[in-house]
Design a protein around this motif. Structure first.
Motif, short mmCIF file in Angstrom:
data_model
loop_
_atom_site.label_atom_id
_atom_site.label_comp_id
_atom_site.label_asym_id
_atom_site.label_seq_id
_atom_site.Cartn_x
_atom_site.Cartn_y
_atom_site.Cartn_z
N LEU A 686 41.94 38.17 29.61
CA LEU A 686 43.14 37.70 30.27
C LEU A 686 43.15 38.18 31.72
O LEU A 686 42.46 39.13 32.08
CB LEU A 686 44.38 38.20 29.55
CG LEU A 686 44.40 38.05 28.02
CD1 LEU A 686 45.69 38.59 27.45
CD2 LEU A 686 44.21 36.59 27.63
N THR A 687 43.94 37.52 32.54
CA THR A 687 44.05 37.89 33.95
C THR A 687 45.51 38.17 34.26
O THR A 687 46.38 37.33 34.01
CB THR A 687 43.54 36.75 34.86
OG1 THR A 687 42.18 36.46 34.53
CG2 THR A 687 43.63 37.16 36.33
N LEU A 688 45.78 39.36 34.80
CA LEU A 688 47.15 39.76 35.12
C LEU A 688 47.28 39.87 36.63
O LEU A 688 46.55 40.62 37.28
CB LEU A 688 47.47 41.11 34.46
CG LEU A 688 48.91 41.61 34.55
CD1 LEU A 688 49.86 40.67 33.81
CD2 LEU A 688 49.02 43.02 33.98
N VAL A 689 48.22 39.11 37.20
CA VAL A 689 48.50 39.14 38.63
C VAL A 689 49.97 39.52 38.79
O VAL A 689 50.86 38.69 38.66
CB VAL A 689 48.22 37.79 39.30
CG1 VAL A 689 48.49 37.87 40.81
CG2 VAL A 689 46.79 37.34 39.04
N GLY A 690 50.22 40.81 39.01
CA GLY A 690 51.60 41.28 39.03
C GLY A 690 52.22 41.12 37.65
O GLY A 690 51.73 41.66 36.66
N ASP A 691 53.31 40.36 37.58
CA ASP A 691 53.97 40.09 36.30
C ASP A 691 53.50 38.78 35.68
O ASP A 691 53.99 38.41 34.61
CB ASP A 691 55.49 40.03 36.49
CG ASP A 691 56.07 41.39 36.81
OD1 ASP A 691 55.57 42.39 36.26
OD2 ASP A 691 57.03 41.47 37.60
N ALA A 692 52.61 38.05 36.33
CA ALA A 692 52.12 36.78 35.81
C ALA A 692 50.83 37.00 35.02
O ALA A 692 49.84 37.49 35.57
CB ALA A 692 51.88 35.79 36.95
N LEU A 693 50.86 36.65 33.74
CA LEU A 693 49.69 36.79 32.87
C LEU A 693 49.11 35.39 32.64
O LEU A 693 49.83 34.46 32.28
CB LEU A 693 50.08 37.41 31.54
CG LEU A 693 48.95 37.70 30.56
CD1 LEU A 693 48.03 38.79 31.11
CD2 LEU A 693 49.50 38.12 29.20
N TYR A 694 47.78 35.26 32.84
CA TYR A 694 47.10 33.98 32.67
C TYR A 694 46.20 34.07 31.44
O TYR A 694 45.35 34.96 31.34
CB TYR A 694 46.29 33.65 33.93
CG TYR A 694 47.17 33.48 35.14
CD1 TYR A 694 47.68 32.23 35.50
CD2 TYR A 694 47.55 34.58 35.92
CE1 TYR A 694 48.51 32.07 36.60
CE2 TYR A 694 48.38 34.43 37.02
CZ TYR A 694 48.86 33.18 37.34
OH TYR A 694 49.70 33.02 38.43
#
Length: 710
Positions: A686-694
């Motif tokens: 998974l990829t976490l950018v701040g509070d956005a999880l992809y």
């Protein structure tokens, strides 16, 4: 915070409205001026009022803070060092300090990390231009305002023009906060200069990128030893910022750049990599690494903690940390090979990375495809096989495609073009390519093998790794060499032979920006031993080599030590290799883990995940099991962590959020069955950018969620 009965109603004529924070030196209040302007007023504790040295230090803090003015500092409005209880008023900065923000929301995404690095470099430049050294730059002293970071609290600062005989720096005290102090603050505190702030800046940016300091240890004493003698732990720092941080964390003050040089490097991307660590171009400074022992630390760290200053903290309720314009979305990638493959997509992505405003994914014959982080627009896609006539010859590239690394707005991927030689032969030309993450444009492409005996340069198979200098990859017509492709132009900088593949199995691995060559020696039925060599990126030659029993692989690095586990058989122990001394130690796991348990090292914790949804958390330094839990997510891929939670997802997109401290499942999302693939392997990272999880799932699809909604 609620005001207490003992709190004053006003300070210096400013009406106090609320408590912002407190510490060893005083209390910080929210106050208002007569015109209604909000101020942060620091009022020192009463017990210091009769301490002449303290008052002198407080006058220095006021004088230092008054000298500094800039867009990234908090200006002094008023002060009185001679009041019965000395106080100082600065402009109030709404928002949380960096330390609190990271604790609540996890590491910052790359765009905000760039802004933080530039803002702090500019603040330190302004501070140094005013003739002041801060000496206590730490997350609690960085406020995250809406328009950029602010550096606060000059409580232990020193004007650079003060002579060495200044009594306030001759008391033998160690001033600062150990995880973010420079080596010279421990070994020669009377000689601390502007370079100390540069070291602290690098440590603060590393903390913001990973959620932990680069020298964190269980005790302040061990932390101090690591600061002075050890290598920084930078496993979770984005590759793009590694050169910046490593420059700041040079042990020798004269080897660090100035704040002006850092700003130029950030602006121009003007990095040059040497055989040890990146250095700024044209700084005119020699690179020196001296080994010094910690001579003055014992007995002083407790005092250092007592002399650190109070942070001016703001509103506890920080806004969500999401990419600009973000909204929840789920998208399926375009298939660039539909004209060659009428069956369309067949499997999920195996890796995605965030770069700038882009999420770039690869897998299942897609060399790379781009989704917009904000809304999921799928703007370009490239097939792994770009054979000119568009025919699919069913080569070894089937199912291929992965991202090797990402840096400076680029992603590094590989291609595998099949070209019919005759009716019985379909040789493959393998290339490694650097693509612009936003546009998909090819920046450079380098052939690594051309022929039926070539090796696919897949990072998943241990045949290529990204390092700051470029891409190390298996190379040559028969795959019997490895080489470095320069990050900027893809040119081969050097080539070296690999061991005999009939007797040895080799893997290229990377950890904390360093490349390692693992060489397993075969016997009739298994691998009897594994050699681990750290490679010099300038030459490819081993800097050092250690040999361990069995078939070992690197999981990651923790506290300056590589963590290795056996590939086959039950996992009963961990092998730790100190990257400085090369000493090996064996740590017994509190509970044996089966061969099918996949190990992942995340933020200092080793997790074992099983296909049935079970997760076990271990301390890699001691082997102690912290917790065991069942996520309810079967066939999960490698876990991803924020500061507070661990996230796992299945191939169909079922998602679970577990408390990192207890293992308790605190949030779930159901799978998206429209993307399920029969017989698919474990889910992708998974990829976490701040509070956005992809979350990659199903048929080349991705969805995103705000983790605060789980």
């Amino acid at each position: 915070m609620v005001l207490r009965d003992s709190d004053p109603a006003e300070a210096g004529g400013y009406r106090i409205e609320d408590r912002l924070g407190s510490g060893g030196m005083g209390v910080v209040y929210l106050a208002r001026s007569a015109s209604g302007r909000r101020l942060a007023v620091k009022v020192v504790h009463g017990q210091y009022a009769d301490d002449d040295e303290f008052r002198a230090r407080f006058r220095r803090e006021v004088a230092a803070a008054r000298q500094v003015s800039g867009a990234f500092t908090a200006p002094v409005v008023d002060a009185d060092a001679d009041a019965p209880r000395p106080w100082m008023a600065t402009l109030y900065i709404p928002g949380a300090d960096l330390g609190r923000h990271i604790r609540d929301h996890g590491p910052l995404p790359l765009p905000r990390l760039r802004e933080l690095a530039a803002g702090l470099a500019e603040a330190i430049r302004d501070i140094h231009r005013a003739g002041v050294v801060h000496r206590d730059l730490k997350p609690a002293n960085v406020m995250l305002a809406d328009d950029g970071p602010r550096v606060i609290d000059f409580g232990i600062s020193r004007a650079t023009e003060f002579a060495a005989s200044d009594v306030l720096t001759q008391t033998g005290r160690v001033m600062g906060t150990p995880p973010f102090m420079s080596p010279e603050q421990f070994s020669a505190p009377q000689d601390v200069g502007p370079a100390a702030d540069i070291f602290s800046l690098g440590a603060v940016v590393a903390f913001a990128a990973s959620g932990r300091g680069p020298f964190d240890s269980p005790s302040p004493y061990e932390t101090a030893i690591r600061v002075v003698e050890g290598d920084p732990e930078l496993d979770d720092v984005p590759a793009e910022l590694l050169p910046f941080i490593r420059l700041c964390l040079e042990k020798e003050p004269k080897s660090r750049p100035t704040a002006d040089e850092l700003l130029r490097l950030l602006r121009n991307g003007d990095w040059r990599t040497t055989d040890d660590a990146p250095t700024p171009v044209d700084t005119g400074r020699p690179r020196r690494r001296t080994r010094r022992w910690l001579a003055v630390v014992a007995g002083t760290l407790a005092l250092a903690a007592a002399t650190t200053t109070v942070a001016l903290t703001g509103d506890d309720s920080a806004p969500g940390n999401l990419p600009a314009g973000w909204r929840a979305w789920h998208k399926q990638a375009k298939d660039p090979s539909l004209d060659k493959d009428p069956m369309g997509p067949t499997a999920l992505f195996n890796r995605c990375v965030a770069s700038g405003t882009s999420l770039v994914c690869a897998g299942d014959e897609i060399m790379a495809t781009r989704f917009a982080l904000a809304d999921g627009r799928n703007t370009w896609a490239r097939p792994i096989d770009q054979t000119a006539d568009g025919e699919d010859f069913g080569s070894s590239s089937s199912g291929g495609g992965t991202i090797i690394g990402a840096r400076d707005g680029r992603v590094y991927v590989y291609g595998a073009d099949d070209r019919p030689d005759d009716e019985a032969s379909y040789p493959t030309r393998y290339t490694i390519q650097a693509l612009n993450a936003g546009t998909g444009r090819t920046i450079w492409s380098t052939v690594t093998a051309d022929g039926s005996d070539g090796t696919e340069p897949s990072s998943d198979q241990g045949a290529s790794v990204a390092v700051p200098a470029g891409i190390m990859t298996v190379y040559g017509k028969t795959g019997r060499q490895f080489a470095l492709l320069d990050a900027d132009d893809g040119k081969v900088r050097w080539k070296r032979p690999l061991p005999n593949p009939d007797q040895y199995m080799t893997l290229l691995r990377s950890s904390a920006g360093q490349a390692y060559l693992l060489t397993g020696k075969y016997t009739t039925d298994n691998i009897e031993s594994t050699s681990i060599a750290q490679l010099d990126p300038a030459t490819g030659k081993p800097r050092w080599t250690v040999k361990v029993k069995g078939d070992m692989d690197i999981v990651g690095r923790h506290d300056g030590r590589l963590v290795l586990v056996n590939v086959t058989g039950a996992r009963r122990t961990l092998t730790l290799v100190n990257t400085t001394s090369h000493v090996m130690t064996t740590v017994k796991l509190a509970k044996v883990q089966p061969e099918g348990a996949a190990p992942t090292l995340v933020n200092g914790t080793l997790y074992f995940t099983l296909s049935n949804g079970s997760i076990r958390a271990f301390d890699p330094a001691t082997g102690r099991q912290a917790w065991a839990s069942n996520s309810g997510v079967e066939q999960s891929g490698p876990p991803t962590a924020s500061g507070t939670h661990l996230y796992v997802a299945s191939p169909s997109g079922r998602l679970a959020a577990l408390n990192r401290s207890t293992g308790e499942v605190e949030g779930t999302l159901p799978g998206r069955d429209d993307g399920a693939v029969d017989g698919s392997p474990a889910g992708a990272p998974l990829t976490l950018v701040g509070d956005a999880l992809y979350v990659p799932y199903g048929l080349r699809s991705v969805y995103t969620v705000d983790v605060r909604d789980l």
